[in-house]
Enzyme design. Structure first.
Site, short mmCIF file in Angstrom:
data_model
loop_
_atom_site.label_atom_id
_atom_site.label_comp_id
_atom_site.label_asym_id
_atom_site.label_seq_id
_atom_site.Cartn_x
_atom_site.Cartn_y
_atom_site.Cartn_z
N ASN A 1 0.77 -1.24 0.00
CA ASN A 1 0.00 0.00 0.00
C ASN A 1 0.80 1.30 0.00
OD1 ASN A 1 -2.70 -1.18 0.21
ND2 ASN A 1 -2.06 -1.84 2.23
N TYR A 2 1.99 1.31 0.59
CA TYR A 2 2.63 2.60 0.87
C TYR A 2 3.98 2.81 0.19
CZ TYR A 2 -0.94 2.93 4.46
OH TYR A 2 -2.14 2.98 5.11
N LEU A 3 4.65 1.77 -0.23
CA LEU A 3 5.96 1.93 -0.85
C LEU A 3 5.81 1.86 -2.37
CD1 LEU A 3 8.17 -0.30 1.47
CD2 LEU A 3 7.69 2.16 1.64
#
Length: 875
Positions: free
Chosen positions: A833-835
């Site tokens: 989700n975030y990288l």
């Protein structure tokens, strides 16, 4: 769809003490940890952290294949499904069209566990990429809405036999005036599957990345016999609905035509055998199927922590009694007291059935899987704008008991069976309406082109809307992911002004502006979630905007202590030094308030996001979280010096950076229940490697006595005592005998199938005697410091083998350290989700690390658009 399931996995079952009347262990209270500290991830496991996907050959303790000999009789031969390396799940090859959209390159369907013929050809051709573009007639057909660009009209190269390959390459080299092919989105070389496991992580050369250092990232090579290929490759992909784009859409049309077959409903309930009954006050209860099914849900979870939780039990029994009112026992029993219920006969039946499934032969399991796949086949894909796309979560979740995460107030409640009358179907206006695979009619059928979901319904526990979307590797989902990370990158150009603005507002005379600025400070600096209002029947989790005064403590001169339950009821505890103005503001916000009053009583998530949108189009608090996670990850990777590092050292460095980001985002988890056992298992496998090295070292020093003084060959197996060696050799002998017995039985089955006379038992007896003789020889060598091999080998080969095992031991030790350090951190959530995946791809290209060592098969198919970036790409 929800991750809750009706039945319980093996790893959640615990040994039960002597049951009480209702089949539960004594001391009915217990902690709930089934999902308390889990973070949503890929199945997984399909997204197992790299440190937990150890090489199967390493964990099995098998000898290096480069020793060019058969496996020695003393080598360990055990295996475990948990030890399959991620590299065995290659990427799905892709390429981009002129519109920047990602297309899957055609490829013949292969089994993930079989060696790929394409892989061997790709490596051979990587050194000489074709300069001549193939005929346009081989271009994969495009839809009218997405015509191919002039730069991407080239199709995969035509079929070329091995006999003609050299002549073709020579002819292409002579065409110096032909420009090289454009770089494509992803290299087909990433689909490489090695036929043999590497000797050790340290032995893996850069070529395992699927291309040479000089080969363009997007170069492709044809595979033999692939003239006619399927448009789509069948791969198991799991789509997580919570990762989907806004279900309400943005008002723009997402598709023109859409055809699908609806959703797949679970099979109807099959009543238990007549002798399996729940008991009440010691007497069997004859329940109708509707009530028996609900009782079975609880019976299946009897030996878990859930069934020892008072809230879980109360909610279950309340719902169970409601079902009993509608479907009472046929024997007239009045069930009024939970403590008098005994569900253990049901649990015992389920355990027996599970044991039967485990005991099924390979052929029976294969047949059962084939039947399931055939039943679900038509639901796995849809046709979107004329293109065949995979559907993600097409299975409707079966009924069961809601587990929730953390201290959820509704855990234990009954999740009702979803029926066609509950589901709204979204489909093209000209497409045939799908027929449900269970009796009933759809709630409604709509034709909304502005949304991307195929079906929706509302679950009965929390009233949440469930959606069926396309799979993670689909074009719509890929575009959504790419836009999300591009939006985070766009924030780089605005972040300085935004920070200057909220820093100025920290001392604003308008209290609402001052609170908003302070909240933005925390969201930016600490990567806090924005937070939303919660109902009384929901878990008491908060984010930045919904913090209460009790969640924040001030410690002069300028320290703030946060202590609250975040998403999934994971505790967030952090003591952080803040700006003096922020410290002063928090003190002002808390004045004259009760502990349960909101800290930011003049700020809402909606108002905050509206303000952010005015500073940058499309900016929300969520974007800050993605931006800070990816930016921090890029910085941590850039700070590393990996010039002389081994592969495993590079992987450890990558995971260390990932862990720091996970901690920043509070992606914590409880240490797995099996962590200690897993670590002990790894220690034993490490000892097995040392045992193998010890045997080779003893043989080598017998042949080269003068090398005994060398430090390199001194005793390095101090943790291998005689008792462990004896136990290890006995274990190896038992496994060898079992393997021989299975092979003997299989050979006889084959002979009988061919109407030939089977082998006599004496043949098996001879084979077993041979094994026993070999291990008797090993027992005599025990403690003597000497060893022999069945076949003599030169000293230089032995020395080479010892060096390779030493490297393998070093790499395995690093893996153990990495796994132990990551036991309480969920690395997968950050990756999903975030990288920004392009950070990982560029890092892998720069440091010659195979992308399959970091990304699981699911992530490779989820991020095909990221695979074509070059080494210098930065977030």
């Amino acid at each position: 769809m929800s991750g809750d399931v009706a039945m319980l996995s093996d790893d959640e079952r615990t040994l039960a003490p002597k049951p009480t009347a209702n089949g539960q262990p004594p001391n009915g209270k217990g902690s709930v940890n089934g999902h308390a500290n889990e973070v949503p991830m890929s199945d997984e496991d399909d997204d197992v952290p790299l440190s937990q996907a150890t090489s199967k050959s390493e964990l099995d303790g098998r000898p290096s294949r480069t020793l060019k000999r058969k496996k020695p009789i003393y080598a360990e031969s055990s295996s475990s499904d948990d030890d399959v390396p991620l590299a065995s799940s290659p990427a799905k090859p892709t390429r981009q069209n002129g519109n920047g959209k990602v297309k899957a390159v055609k490829k013949e369907e292969t089994d993930d566990d079989e060696p790929s013929e394409l892989a061997s050809k790709t490596n051979k051709r990587a050194r000489a990429p074709s300069k001549k573009q193939p005929p346009k007639k081989k271009v994969k057909e495009e839809t009218p809405t997405n015509p191919p660009s002039s730069e991407d009209e080239a199709a995969p190269p035509v079929k070329t036999t091995a006999r003609k390959r050299k002549a073709k390459v020579k002819a292409e080299e002579s065409e110096a005036d032909v420009p090289p092919p454009p770089k494509k989105a992803a290299s087909k070389s990433r689909k490489k599957v090695k036929k043999e496991e590497p000797e050790s992580d340290a032995d893996i050369k850069p070529k395992t990345n699927g291309r040479s250092r000089k080969q363009p990232a997007g170069s492709e090579s044809p595979a033999k016999g692939k003239g006619k290929k399927k448009e789509e490759e069948d791969e198991d992909e799991v789509f997580k609905w919570w990762e989907a784009t806004d279900a309400n859409g943005d008002g723009t049309q997402k598709w023109q035509t859409l055809e699908h077959n609806g959703v797949f409903f679970p099979p109807a309930y099959e009543p238990l055998p007549s002798h399996v009954k729940m008991q009440y006050d010691g007497q069997d209860v004859d329940l109708p199927p509707q009530s028996e099914e609900v009782a079975g849900f609880y019976g299946a979870m009897l030996d878990t922590d859930h069934a020892r939780d008072s809230v879980f039990n109360k909610n279950f029994f309340d719902d169970f009694k409601k079902v009993l009112e509608r479907y009472p026992p046929r024997c007239g029993t009045q069930i009024e007291t939970f403590e008098l219920c005994n569900f253990r006969p049901m649990l015992e039946h389920f355990e027996t059935e599970k044991a039967k499934k485990k005991a099924m032969t390979a052929e029976e399991k294969k047949a059962a899987k084939k039947a399931r796949d055939e039943a679900e086949a038509k639901y796995t894909t849809c046709v979107l704008d004329g293109r065949k796309e995979k559907v993600g979560n097409f299975r409707v979740e079966p009924p069961g008991l809601f587990r929730g995460r953390g201290e959820h107030p509704k855990k234990g409640s009954l999740k009702k069976r979803v029926r066609p009358e509950d589901i709204t179907i979204n489909i093209g206006s000209t497409a045939p309406i799908p027929v449900p695979n269970m009796p009933g009619k759809w709630k409604s059928v709509i034709h909304d082109k502005t949304v991307t979901w195929l079906a929706t319904w509302t679950e009965n526990i929390n009233g949440n809307h469930k959606y069926v979307f396309l799979a993670a590797g689909s074009s719509l989902k890929g575009q959504s992911d790419m836009q999300k990370f591009e939006k985070a990158r766009e924030l780089k150009g605005h972040i300085d002004k935004i920070r200057a603005d909220y820093t100025e507002d920290l001392k604003s005379k308008v209290m609402a502006d001052r609170q908003r600025a302070t909240a933005m400070y925390f969201i930016d600096e600490l990567a806090l979630r924005a937070g939303n209002e919660k109902g009384e029947d929901e878990a008491d989790t908060v984010g930045c905007c919904s913090l209460r005064c009790e969640h924040v403590t001030l410690e002069p001169p300028n320290f703030v202590v946060f202590d609250f339950l975040g998403k999934d009821s994971i505790r967030y505890y952090n003591r952080v030094q803040v700006d003096q103005r922020v410290f002063k503001n928090i003190r002002i916000f808390k004045e004259n308030k009760e502990p349960d009053d909101n800290l930011f009583d003049r700020v809402t998530t909606t108002a905050l996001n509206k303000h952010l949108t005015s500073q940058m189009k499309g900016l929300t608090a969520k974007v800050f979280r993605t931006f800070n996670a990816s930016r921090t990850f890029q910085r941590l990777l850039d700070e590393q010096d990996l010039s002389d590092a081994t592969l495993q050292e590079k992987l450890n460095a990558y995971n260390k950076a990932n862990r720091e980001v996970a901690i920043l985002c509070n992606h914590q988890r409880a240490a797995p229940k099996t962590h200690d056992q897993s670590m002990e298992k790894m220690k034993n496998k490490l000892r097995a490697l040392k045992y193998e090295r010890m045997k080779l070292r003893h043989v080598f020093l017998t042949q080269e006595p003068k090398m005994k003084k060398s430090k390199k060959y001194k005793d390095a197996e101090s943790d291998l005592d005689d008792d462990w060696i004896e136990e290890h050799e006995e274990s190896l002998k038992a496994k060898e005998i079992e393997k021989v017995e299975k092979r003997f039985a299989k050979e006889n089955e084959k002979l009988e199938a061919e109407d030939k006379k089977p082998m006599k038992d004496s043949v098996l007896k001879e084979r077993i005697e041979y094994i026993e003789e070999e291990y008797a020889r090993l027992a005599k060598e025990r403690g003597t410091g000497k060893a022999t091999l069945k076949r003599e080998r030169p000293s230089d080969k032995l020395e080479e083998a010892i060096d390779k095992i030493t490297e393998k031991i070093h790499a395995f030790k690093l893996q153990m350290i990495d796994r132990d350090e990551g036991k309480e951190v969920a690395l997968g959530t950050s990756k999903i989700n975030y990288l920004d995946p392009r950070i990982t791809v560029a890092w892998c290209n720069t440091h010659d690390v195979p992308i399959e060592k970091i990304f699981s098969k699911t992530l490779l198919s989820k991020f095909p658009w990221a695979m074509g970036v070059d080494n210098v790409w930065k977030f």
